[in-house]
Design a protein around this motif. Structure first.
Motif, short mmCIF file in Angstrom:
data_model
loop_
_atom_site.label_atom_id
_atom_site.label_comp_id
_atom_site.label_asym_id
_atom_site.label_seq_id
_atom_site.Cartn_x
_atom_site.Cartn_y
_atom_site.Cartn_z
N PHE A 55 -12.98 42.52 -28.59
CA PHE A 55 -12.34 42.26 -27.12
C PHE A 55 -11.88 40.79 -27.34
CE2 PHE A 55 -13.41 39.10 -23.59
CZ PHE A 55 -12.96 39.65 -22.67
N ARG A 56 -12.56 40.12 -28.18
CA ARG A 56 -12.10 38.65 -28.33
C ARG A 56 -10.65 38.55 -29.22
NH1 ARG A 56 -16.90 34.29 -29.14
NH2 ARG A 56 -18.15 34.78 -27.31
N LYS A 57 -10.61 39.54 -30.23
CA LYS A 57 -9.42 39.56 -30.87
C LYS A 57 -8.18 39.94 -30.17
CE LYS A 57 -11.67 40.63 -35.41
NZ LYS A 57 -11.64 41.78 -36.39
N PHE A 58 -8.38 40.77 -29.29
CA PHE A 58 -6.83 41.23 -28.40
C PHE A 58 -6.94 40.27 -27.40
CE2 PHE A 58 -7.89 45.35 -30.27
CZ PHE A 58 -6.54 45.93 -30.17
N THR A 64 -1.95 31.06 -27.95
CA THR A 64 -2.55 30.09 -28.79
C THR A 64 -3.71 29.25 -27.91
OG1 THR A 64 -0.69 28.67 -28.48
CG2 THR A 64 -0.72 29.93 -30.42
N ARG A 65 -3.57 29.18 -26.76
CA ARG A 65 -4.58 28.31 -26.03
C ARG A 65 -5.56 29.44 -25.18
NH1 ARG A 65 -0.23 26.32 -21.38
NH2 ARG A 65 0.14 28.56 -21.58
N ALA A 66 -5.64 30.59 -25.89
CA ALA A 66 -6.63 31.32 -25.20
C ALA A 66 -8.17 31.02 -26.01
CB ALA A 66 -6.21 32.93 -25.62
N THR A 67 -9.22 31.23 -25.46
CA THR A 67 -10.48 31.13 -25.72
C THR A 67 -11.28 32.11 -26.48
OG1 THR A 67 -11.77 31.13 -23.48
CG2 THR A 67 -10.83 28.93 -24.42
N GLY A 68 -10.68 33.57 -26.00
CA GLY A 68 -11.32 34.69 -26.30
C GLY A 68 -12.37 35.10 -25.41
N ARG A 69 -12.69 34.33 -24.27
CA ARG A 69 -13.83 34.95 -23.16
C ARG A 69 -13.31 35.81 -22.18
NH1 ARG A 69 -16.86 29.06 -22.96
NH2 ARG A 69 -17.44 28.83 -25.08
N GLU A 70 -11.83 35.56 -21.79
CA GLU A 70 -11.29 36.30 -20.86
C GLU A 70 -10.06 36.97 -21.40
OE1 GLU A 70 -10.59 33.18 -17.99
OE2 GLU A 70 -12.51 33.20 -17.26
N MET A 71 -9.69 37.87 -20.81
CA MET A 71 -8.40 38.83 -21.25
C MET A 71 -7.50 39.07 -20.04
SD MET A 71 -8.61 42.83 -22.78
CE MET A 71 -9.50 42.18 -24.38
N THR A 110 -7.41 37.78 -15.00
CA THR A 110 -8.31 37.99 -16.27
C THR A 110 -9.41 38.49 -15.88
OG1 THR A 110 -9.24 35.42 -16.22
CG2 THR A 110 -7.14 35.88 -17.51
N ILE A 111 -10.02 39.28 -16.88
CA ILE A 111 -11.37 40.10 -16.88
C ILE A 111 -12.31 39.32 -17.99
CG2 ILE A 111 -10.62 42.08 -15.72
CD1 ILE A 111 -10.77 43.29 -18.47
N THR A 112 -13.50 39.24 -17.76
CA THR A 112 -14.64 38.84 -18.72
C THR A 112 -15.04 40.15 -19.45
OG1 THR A 112 -16.43 38.95 -17.01
CG2 THR A 112 -15.34 36.94 -17.36
N PHE A 113 -16.00 39.71 -20.66
CA PHE A 113 -16.57 40.69 -21.35
C PHE A 113 -17.28 41.83 -20.34
CE2 PHE A 113 -19.71 42.53 -24.25
CZ PHE A 113 -18.89 43.27 -25.24
N GLU A 114 -18.06 41.30 -19.64
CA GLU A 114 -18.82 42.21 -18.84
C GLU A 114 -17.91 43.07 -17.78
OE1 GLU A 114 -22.16 42.52 -19.14
OE2 GLU A 114 -22.35 41.18 -20.82
N GLN A 115 -16.70 42.43 -17.40
CA GLN A 115 -15.98 43.31 -16.63
C GLN A 115 -15.18 44.24 -17.29
OE1 GLN A 115 -13.66 40.03 -15.00
NE2 GLN A 115 -14.91 40.28 -12.84
#
Length: 242
Positions: A55-58, A64-71, A110-115
Protein backbone atom coordinates in the motif's frame (compact mmCIF):
# COMPACT_ATOMS: atom_id res chain seq x y z
CA UNK A 1 24.52 40.61 74.42
CA UNK A 2 20.74 41.05 74.45
CA UNK A 3 20.70 41.63 70.71
CA UNK A 4 22.75 38.51 70.03
CA UNK A 5 20.43 36.37 72.18
CA UNK A 6 17.38 37.74 70.45
CA UNK A 7 18.81 36.82 67.08
CA UNK A 8 19.62 33.30 68.20
CA UNK A 9 16.04 32.65 69.38
CA UNK A 10 14.66 32.87 65.76
CA UNK A 11 13.31 29.51 64.51
CA UNK A 12 15.68 27.77 62.15
CA UNK A 13 14.51 26.98 58.61
CA UNK A 14 14.05 23.21 58.55
CA UNK A 15 13.38 23.04 54.74
CA UNK A 16 16.59 21.88 53.04
CA UNK A 17 17.73 24.09 50.17
CA UNK A 18 17.04 22.79 46.68
CA UNK A 19 20.07 21.56 44.87
CA UNK A 20 20.62 23.19 41.46
CA UNK A 21 19.48 21.03 38.58
CA UNK A 22 22.18 19.30 36.58
CA UNK A 23 21.77 20.23 32.88
CA UNK A 24 23.66 17.11 31.83
CA UNK A 25 21.14 14.88 33.60
CA UNK A 26 18.25 16.77 31.99
CA UNK A 27 19.72 16.27 28.52
CA UNK A 28 20.27 12.57 29.21
CA UNK A 29 16.67 12.15 30.33
CA UNK A 30 15.38 13.84 27.17
CA UNK A 31 17.62 11.69 24.99
CA UNK A 32 16.37 8.51 26.65
CA UNK A 33 12.78 9.53 26.11
CA UNK A 34 13.47 10.29 22.44
CA UNK A 35 15.29 6.99 21.98
CA UNK A 36 12.41 5.08 23.49
CA UNK A 37 9.93 6.81 21.18
CA UNK A 38 12.06 6.21 18.10
CA UNK A 39 12.58 2.56 19.00
CA UNK A 40 8.84 2.17 19.41
CA UNK A 41 8.21 3.69 15.99
CA UNK A 42 10.87 1.46 14.47
CA UNK A 43 9.23 -1.58 15.98
CA UNK A 44 5.89 -0.54 14.53
CA UNK A 45 7.49 0.03 11.11
CA UNK A 46 9.19 -3.35 11.28
CA UNK A 47 5.86 -5.03 12.08
CA UNK A 48 4.22 -3.77 8.89
CA UNK A 49 2.41 -6.45 6.98
CA UNK A 50 3.23 -7.24 3.38
CA UNK A 51 -0.13 -5.76 2.42
CA UNK A 52 0.60 -2.43 4.11
CA UNK A 53 4.08 -2.29 2.57
CA UNK A 54 2.54 -2.69 -0.87
CA UNK A 55 0.00 0.00 0.00
CA UNK A 56 2.75 2.46 0.94
CA UNK A 57 4.85 1.70 -2.16
CA UNK A 58 1.92 2.42 -4.45
CA UNK A 59 0.84 5.43 -2.37
CA UNK A 60 4.15 7.26 -2.88
CA UNK A 61 4.55 6.28 -6.54
CA UNK A 62 4.97 9.35 -8.74
CA UNK A 63 4.61 11.81 -5.84
CA UNK A 64 7.73 12.99 -4.01
CA UNK A 65 5.64 14.75 -1.34
CA UNK A 66 3.54 11.69 -0.47
CA UNK A 67 3.95 10.19 3.01
CA UNK A 68 2.62 6.73 2.18
CA UNK A 69 -0.28 7.00 4.63
CA UNK A 70 -2.88 7.97 2.03
CA UNK A 71 -3.47 6.90 -1.55
CA UNK A 72 -4.88 8.88 -4.47
CA UNK A 73 -7.34 7.47 -6.96
CA UNK A 74 -4.74 7.32 -9.74
CA UNK A 75 -2.41 5.18 -7.62
CA UNK A 76 -5.33 3.03 -6.50
CA UNK A 77 -6.18 2.27 -10.12
CA UNK A 78 -2.53 1.49 -10.87
CA UNK A 79 -2.36 -0.91 -7.93
CA UNK A 80 -5.45 -2.77 -9.10
CA UNK A 81 -4.03 -2.95 -12.62
CA UNK A 82 -0.45 -3.97 -11.75
CA UNK A 83 -1.56 -6.54 -9.17
CA UNK A 84 -4.14 -8.04 -11.57
CA UNK A 85 -7.10 -7.20 -9.38
CA UNK A 86 -8.65 -5.97 -12.60
CA UNK A 87 -9.21 -9.02 -14.77
CA UNK A 88 -11.44 -7.35 -17.37
CA UNK A 89 -14.22 -9.85 -16.69
CA UNK A 90 -15.36 -9.80 -13.06
CA UNK A 91 -13.60 -6.57 -12.09
CA UNK A 92 -13.16 -3.71 -14.55
CA UNK A 93 -11.66 -0.23 -14.36
CA UNK A 94 -15.14 1.17 -13.83
CA UNK A 95 -15.70 -1.12 -10.84
CA UNK A 96 -12.43 0.06 -9.30
CA UNK A 97 -13.39 3.73 -9.70
CA UNK A 98 -16.85 3.18 -8.26
CA UNK A 99 -15.49 1.41 -5.16
CA UNK A 100 -12.93 4.17 -4.59
CA UNK A 101 -15.61 6.87 -4.77
CA UNK A 102 -17.79 4.88 -2.39
CA UNK A 103 -15.10 4.28 0.27
CA UNK A 104 -13.42 7.71 0.38
CA UNK A 105 -14.99 10.64 2.17
CA UNK A 106 -17.16 13.14 0.31
CA UNK A 107 -14.64 15.96 0.56
CA UNK A 108 -11.54 13.74 0.44
CA UNK A 109 -9.48 12.69 -2.56
CA UNK A 110 -7.52 9.94 -0.85
CA UNK A 111 -8.09 6.79 1.17
CA UNK A 112 -6.26 5.50 4.24
CA UNK A 113 -4.97 1.98 4.76
CA UNK A 114 -8.12 1.00 6.66
CA UNK A 115 -10.29 2.34 3.84
CA UNK A 116 -8.01 0.53 1.43
CA UNK A 117 -8.85 -2.80 3.08
CA UNK A 118 -12.54 -1.95 2.93
CA UNK A 119 -12.23 -1.29 -0.80
CA UNK A 120 -10.46 -4.60 -1.33
CA UNK A 121 -13.21 -6.36 0.59
CA UNK A 122 -15.77 -4.84 -1.77
CA UNK A 123 -13.82 -5.93 -4.86
CA UNK A 124 -13.10 -9.42 -3.51
CA UNK A 125 -16.81 -10.28 -3.72
CA UNK A 126 -16.71 -9.62 -7.48
CA UNK A 127 -13.21 -10.93 -8.17
CA UNK A 128 -13.70 -14.31 -6.46
CA UNK A 129 -17.40 -15.07 -6.69
CA UNK A 130 -17.01 -18.81 -6.13
CA UNK A 131 -15.37 -18.38 -2.71
CA UNK A 132 -16.62 -17.33 0.69
CA UNK A 133 -16.16 -13.77 1.89
CA UNK A 134 -13.16 -14.61 4.07
CA UNK A 135 -11.49 -16.71 1.39
CA UNK A 136 -12.11 -14.04 -1.24
CA UNK A 137 -10.47 -11.38 0.93
CA UNK A 138 -7.43 -13.60 1.54
CA UNK A 139 -7.12 -14.33 -2.18
CA UNK A 140 -7.21 -10.66 -3.14
CA UNK A 141 -4.65 -9.91 -0.41
CA UNK A 142 -2.32 -12.49 -1.98
CA UNK A 143 -2.51 -10.65 -5.29
CA UNK A 144 -1.19 -7.47 -3.66
CA UNK A 145 1.17 -8.60 -0.89
CA UNK A 146 4.84 -7.91 -1.65
CA UNK A 147 4.10 -6.14 -4.92
CA UNK A 148 5.47 -2.79 -6.13
CA UNK A 149 4.51 -0.41 -8.94
CA UNK A 150 5.47 -1.59 -12.42
CA UNK A 151 7.62 0.97 -14.21
CA UNK A 152 7.04 0.74 -17.94
CA UNK A 153 9.98 1.03 -20.33
CA UNK A 154 10.63 3.58 -23.02
CA UNK A 155 8.01 3.57 -25.75
CA UNK A 156 9.41 2.27 -29.02
CA UNK A 157 9.01 4.32 -32.18
CA UNK A 158 6.34 3.04 -34.52
CA UNK A 159 7.74 1.95 -37.87
CA UNK A 160 5.30 2.86 -40.63
CA UNK A 161 5.53 4.23 -44.17
CA UNK A 162 4.04 7.52 -43.04
CA UNK A 163 6.61 8.03 -40.29
CA UNK A 164 9.51 7.02 -42.53
CA UNK A 165 8.34 9.42 -45.23
CA UNK A 166 8.21 12.28 -42.74
CA UNK A 167 11.67 11.54 -41.34
CA UNK A 168 13.52 10.75 -44.58
CA UNK A 169 15.37 13.96 -45.47
CA UNK A 170 16.16 12.76 -49.00
CA UNK A 171 12.45 13.07 -49.84
CA UNK A 172 12.07 16.62 -48.56
CA UNK A 173 11.28 19.34 -51.07
CA UNK A 174 11.26 23.11 -51.19
CA UNK A 175 12.62 25.08 -48.24
CA UNK A 176 12.71 21.96 -46.04
CA UNK A 177 15.20 20.33 -48.38
CA UNK A 178 17.59 23.27 -48.06
CA UNK A 179 17.88 22.70 -44.31
CA UNK A 180 19.76 19.38 -44.72
CA UNK A 181 22.89 18.34 -46.59
CA UNK A 182 22.99 15.23 -48.87
CA UNK A 183 23.94 13.01 -45.89
CA UNK A 184 20.84 14.06 -43.94
CA UNK A 185 22.66 16.26 -41.43
CA UNK A 186 21.08 19.57 -40.59
CA UNK A 187 22.80 22.73 -41.76
CA UNK A 188 21.73 24.75 -38.76
CA UNK A 189 21.40 28.47 -39.25
CA UNK A 190 22.67 28.24 -42.81
CA UNK A 191 19.66 26.11 -43.69
CA UNK A 192 17.16 28.51 -42.12
CA UNK A 193 18.48 31.91 -43.16
CA UNK A 194 19.92 33.40 -46.33
CA UNK A 195 23.47 34.16 -45.27
CA UNK A 196 25.33 36.59 -47.54
CA UNK A 197 28.76 35.46 -48.65
CA UNK A 198 31.07 38.44 -48.15
CA UNK A 199 34.27 36.62 -49.06
CA UNK A 200 34.55 38.18 -52.58
CA UNK A 201 34.59 41.69 -53.97
CA UNK A 202 30.97 41.38 -55.01
CA UNK A 203 28.66 40.05 -52.26
CA UNK A 204 26.70 36.97 -53.20
CA UNK A 205 28.87 36.14 -56.24
CA UNK A 206 28.20 32.49 -57.13
CA UNK A 207 31.11 31.84 -59.54
CA UNK A 208 33.97 32.21 -57.09
CA UNK A 209 37.09 30.25 -58.08
CA UNK A 210 36.39 30.15 -61.80
CA UNK A 211 38.69 33.03 -62.74
CA UNK A 212 41.81 30.91 -63.24
CA UNK A 213 39.91 28.46 -65.41
CA UNK A 214 38.60 31.26 -67.60
CA UNK A 215 42.01 32.93 -67.88
CA UNK A 216 43.68 29.70 -68.91
CA UNK A 217 40.99 29.11 -71.51
CA UNK A 218 41.39 32.59 -72.96
CA UNK A 219 45.19 32.23 -73.12
CA UNK A 220 44.89 28.95 -75.03
CA UNK A 221 42.45 30.58 -77.46
CA UNK A 222 44.80 33.56 -77.94
CA UNK A 223 47.67 31.21 -78.69
CA UNK A 224 45.50 29.22 -81.08
CA UNK A 225 44.18 32.24 -83.03
CA UNK A 226 47.38 33.04 -85.02
CA UNK A 227 47.70 29.41 -86.08
CA UNK A 228 44.10 29.37 -87.24
CA UNK A 229 44.71 32.56 -89.23
CA UNK A 230 47.81 31.08 -90.83
CA UNK A 231 45.89 27.89 -91.68
CA UNK A 232 43.19 29.86 -93.40
CA UNK A 233 45.74 31.73 -95.51
CA UNK A 234 47.99 28.75 -96.36
CA UNK A 235 45.27 26.31 -97.27
CA UNK A 236 43.74 23.11 -96.01
CA UNK A 237 47.08 21.20 -95.75
CA UNK A 238 48.29 23.32 -92.83
CA UNK A 239 47.86 21.71 -89.42
CA UNK A 240 47.25 23.59 -86.21
CA UNK A 241 49.85 22.91 -83.48
CA UNK A 242 48.83 22.76 -79.88
Amino acid sequence: MADSKAKSTKPANKTPPKSPSDPAKDRAAKRLSCDSNSSHEGAVAGDLSALEEAFRKFAIHGDTRATGREMHGKNWSKLCKDCHVIDGKNVTVTDVDIVFSKIKGKSSRTITFEQFKEALQELSKKRFKDKSDEEAVQEIYKLIEGKAPVISGVTKAISSPTVSRLTDTSKFTGSHKERFDPSGKGKGRAGREDLVDASGYVSGYKHAGTYDHKVQGSKWFDSLFPQMWTCMLSGPDHKVKR
